[in-house]
Design a protein around this motif. Structure first.
Motif, PDB file in Angstrom:
ATOM      1  N   LEU A 168      29.547  -0.690 -13.072  1.00 31.00           N
ATOM      2  CA  LEU A 168      30.688  -1.031 -12.214  1.00 31.00           C
ATOM      3  C   LEU A 168      31.863  -1.471 -13.085  1.00 31.00           C
ATOM      4  N   GLN A 169      32.995  -0.793 -12.923  1.00 26.27           N
ATOM      5  CA  GLN A 169      34.167  -1.070 -13.754  1.00 26.27           C
ATOM      6  C   GLN A 169      35.188  -1.961 -13.053  1.00 26.27           C
ATOM      7  N   ARG A 170      35.358  -1.758 -11.761  1.00 33.16           N
ATOM      8  CA  ARG A 170      36.287  -2.599 -11.004  1.00 33.16           C
ATOM      9  C   ARG A 170      36.048  -2.454  -9.522  1.00 33.16           C
ATOM     10  N   VAL A 171      36.470  -3.486  -8.784  1.00 30.33           N
ATOM     11  CA  VAL A 171      36.414  -3.468  -7.323  1.00 30.33           C
ATOM     12  C   VAL A 171      37.817  -3.817  -6.834  1.00 30.33           C
ATOM     13  N   VAL A 172      38.295  -3.076  -5.847  1.00 28.41           N
ATOM     14  CA  VAL A 172      39.641  -3.320  -5.318  1.00 28.41           C
ATOM     15  C   VAL A 172      39.569  -3.492  -3.805  1.00 28.41           C
ATOM     16  N   LEU A 173      40.085  -4.630  -3.323  1.00 28.31           N
ATOM     17  CA  LEU A 173      40.229  -4.834  -1.885  1.00 28.31           C
ATOM     18  C   LEU A 173      41.661  -4.440  -1.534  1.00 28.31           C
ATOM     19  N   VAL A 174      41.790  -3.471  -0.650  1.00 28.33           N
ATOM     20  CA  VAL A 174      43.094  -2.913  -0.289  1.00 28.33           C
ATOM     21  C   VAL A 174      43.464  -3.351   1.124  1.00 28.33           C
ATOM     22  N   ILE A 175      44.673  -3.880   1.283  1.00 24.24           N
ATOM     23  CA  ILE A 175      45.188  -4.232   2.608  1.00 24.24           C
ATOM     24  C   ILE A 175      46.257  -3.223   2.984  1.00 24.24           C
ATOM     25  N   MET A 176      46.093  -2.620   4.169  1.00 28.23           N
ATOM     26  CA  MET A 176      46.985  -1.539   4.618  1.00 28.23           C
ATOM     27  C   MET A 176      47.557  -1.833   5.992  1.00 28.23           C
ATOM     28  N   SER A 177      48.693  -1.214   6.268  1.00 25.12           N
ATOM     29  CA  SER A 177      49.271  -1.282   7.607  1.00 25.12           C
ATOM     30  C   SER A 177      48.341  -0.564   8.582  1.00 25.12           C
ATOM     31  N   LYS A 178      48.035  -1.212   9.706  1.00 25.98           N
ATOM     32  CA  LYS A 178      47.170  -0.584  10.708  1.00 25.98           C
ATOM     33  C   LYS A 178      47.859   0.610  11.346  1.00 25.98           C
ATOM     34  N   ALA A 179      49.174   0.537  11.501  1.00 31.04           N
ATOM     35  CA  ALA A 179      49.917   1.598  12.186  1.00 31.04           C
ATOM     36  C   ALA A 179      50.122   2.834  11.310  1.00 31.04           C
ATOM     37  N   THR A 180      50.415   2.621  10.002  1.00 37.29           N
ATOM     38  CA  THR A 180      50.802   3.753   9.144  1.00 37.29           C
ATOM     39  C   THR A 180      49.830   4.022   8.000  1.00 37.29           C
ATOM     40  N   SER A 181      48.867   3.116   7.773  1.00 35.19           N
ATOM     41  CA  SER A 181      47.925   3.182   6.641  1.00 35.19           C
ATOM     42  C   SER A 181      48.625   3.009   5.285  1.00 35.19           C
ATOM     43  N   GLU A 182      49.891   2.586   5.298  1.00 33.29           N
ATOM     44  CA  GLU A 182      50.590   2.318   4.039  1.00 33.29           C
ATOM     45  C   GLU A 182      49.923   1.137   3.339  1.00 33.29           C
ATOM     46  N   VAL A 183      49.707   1.273   2.017  1.00 30.48           N
ATOM     47  CA  VAL A 183      49.066   0.213   1.247  1.00 30.48           C
ATOM     48  C   VAL A 183      50.075  -0.897   0.959  1.00 30.48           C
ATOM     49  N   LEU A 184      49.735  -2.129   1.349  1.00 30.13           N
ATOM     50  CA  LEU A 184      50.638  -3.266   1.184  1.00 30.13           C
ATOM     51  C   LEU A 184      50.208  -4.176   0.038  1.00 30.13           C
ATOM     52  N   GLU A 185      48.896  -4.304  -0.171  1.00 29.16           N
ATOM     53  CA  GLU A 185      48.383  -5.139  -1.262  1.00 29.16           C
ATOM     54  C   GLU A 185      47.106  -4.537  -1.835  1.00 29.16           C
ATOM     55  N   ARG A 186      46.932  -4.726  -3.158  1.00 22.84           N
ATOM     56  CA  ARG A 186      45.680  -4.333  -3.837  1.00 22.84           C
ATOM     57  C   ARG A 186      45.180  -5.529  -4.632  1.00 22.84           C
ATOM     58  N   TRP A 187      44.046  -6.076  -4.224  1.00 21.29           N
ATOM     59  CA  TRP A 187      43.415  -7.177  -4.945  1.00 21.29           C
ATOM     60  C   TRP A 187      42.389  -6.558  -5.897  1.00 21.29           C
ATOM     61  N   ASN A 188      42.706  -6.619  -7.178  1.00 17.83           N
ATOM     62  CA  ASN A 188      41.990  -5.849  -8.183  1.00 17.83           C
ATOM     63  C   ASN A 188      41.087  -6.772  -9.020  1.00 17.83           C
ATOM     64  N   PHE A 189      39.782  -6.494  -9.003  1.00 16.08           N
ATOM     65  CA  PHE A 189      38.817  -7.279  -9.776  1.00 16.08           C
ATOM     66  C   PHE A 189      38.226  -6.374 -10.861  1.00 16.08           C
ATOM     67  N   LYS A 190      38.733  -6.520 -12.078  1.00 12.18           N
ATOM     68  CA  LYS A 190      38.280  -5.678 -13.195  1.00 12.18           C
ATOM     69  C   LYS A 190      37.065  -6.328 -13.856  1.00 12.18           C
ATOM     70  N   ILE A 191      36.041  -5.536 -14.109  1.00  7.17           N
ATOM     71  CA  ILE A 191      34.768  -6.075 -14.609  1.00  7.17           C
ATOM     72  C   ILE A 191      34.435  -5.492 -15.980  1.00  7.17           C
ATOM     73  N   GLU A 192      34.188  -6.383 -16.924  1.00  9.53           N
ATOM     74  CA  GLU A 192      33.704  -5.982 -18.249  1.00  9.53           C
ATOM     75  C   GLU A 192      32.264  -6.469 -18.376  1.00  9.53           C
ATOM     76  N   THR A 193      31.388  -5.576 -18.801  1.00  8.74           N
ATOM     77  CA  THR A 193      29.958  -5.902 -18.889  1.00  8.74           C
ATOM     78  C   THR A 193      29.493  -5.915 -20.339  1.00  8.74           C
ATOM     79  N   ASP A 194      28.707  -6.900 -20.708  1.00  7.34           N
ATOM     80  CA  ASP A 194      28.106  -6.985 -22.045  1.00  7.34           C
ATOM     81  C   ASP A 194      27.040  -5.895 -22.156  1.00  7.34           C
TER      82      ASP A 194
END
Length: 209
Positions: free
Chosen positions: A82-108
């Motif tokens: 797993l390299q990263r997980v992104v929670l995306v918040i979008m407009s319900k009406a248009t599906s336009e992306v408003l925010e991307r919460w990006n969790f980048k993961i580095e593994t030993d």
């Protein structure tokens, strides 16, 4: 006789680290959905976690969705794929992306390949997670107001050789054009390091200034 102080270090295994990171994502996702107003305030219940008051959704559909995701993330974290997980918040009406919460993961990689463990105190990991949760809780101070009904989705970036379960679909990256970014704190179990960044759509009025 000189006084001595014992510094306690807890043994962290790959499975234990995967559990810490996947659980963190579940609580972080709930906190983002609450603090960004994606779901009504009354649909959350207060619990204590990481020494902080946290909020968890009581919406059965959202609970099941997040539980299924964290279970799958834990498996991928254990495999080191797993390299990263992104929670995306979008407009319900248009599906336009408003925010991307990006969790980048580095593994030993050595831990994954050789099965060795690492050492870090649970309290230290908790303090690092606390700092991120506090930043999420105060996001209203640095992110634009979401003044329309929104929906969310979760994207996972994995190694290409990973077999993806049928419940997950290929997706575009759901990027935001000319996004503003805020880097948040990171935390490290000594096996998985998680860097957090939120990018968001700026108001057109702001861009014209």
């Amino acid at each position: 006789m000189a006084a001595s102080r014992t510094i306690s270090k807890d043994i962290i295994t790959l499975k234990g680290s995967a559990a810490i990171v996947s659980e963190f994502f579940g609580y972080a996702a709930n906190s983002i959905l609450y603090n960004r107003g994606v779901y009504p305030e009354e649909s959350f219940v207060k619990v204590k976690k990481y020494g902080l008051p946290m909020l968890l959704t009581e919406d059965e559909g959202v609970k099941t969705f997040i539980t299924n995701i964290t279970t799958q993330l834990s498996e991928w974290l254990e495999s080191g794929k797993l390299q990263r997980v992104v929670l995306v918040i979008m407009s319900k009406a248009t599906s336009e992306v408003l925010e991307r919460w990006n969790f980048k993961i580095e593994t030993d990689g050595e831990v994954v390949e050789k099965g060795v463990s690492r050492a870090k105190s649970d309290k230290e990991i908790m303090r690092e997670i606390q700092a991120i949760m506090r930043q999420i809780a105060s996001s209203i101070t640095y992110l634009p107001c979401l003044d329309e009904p929104c929906i969310f989705d979760v994207l996972a970036y994995t190694d290409k050789d990973l077999t993806v379960p049928v419940t997950w679909m290929e997706s575009d990256a759901k990027l935001i054009k000319n996004a503003q970014m805020v880097k948040l704190h990171s935390f490290d179990t000594k096996i998985h390091k998680v860097d957090t960044l939120v990018s968001y759509k700026t108001d057109e009025w702001d861009e014209e200034q």
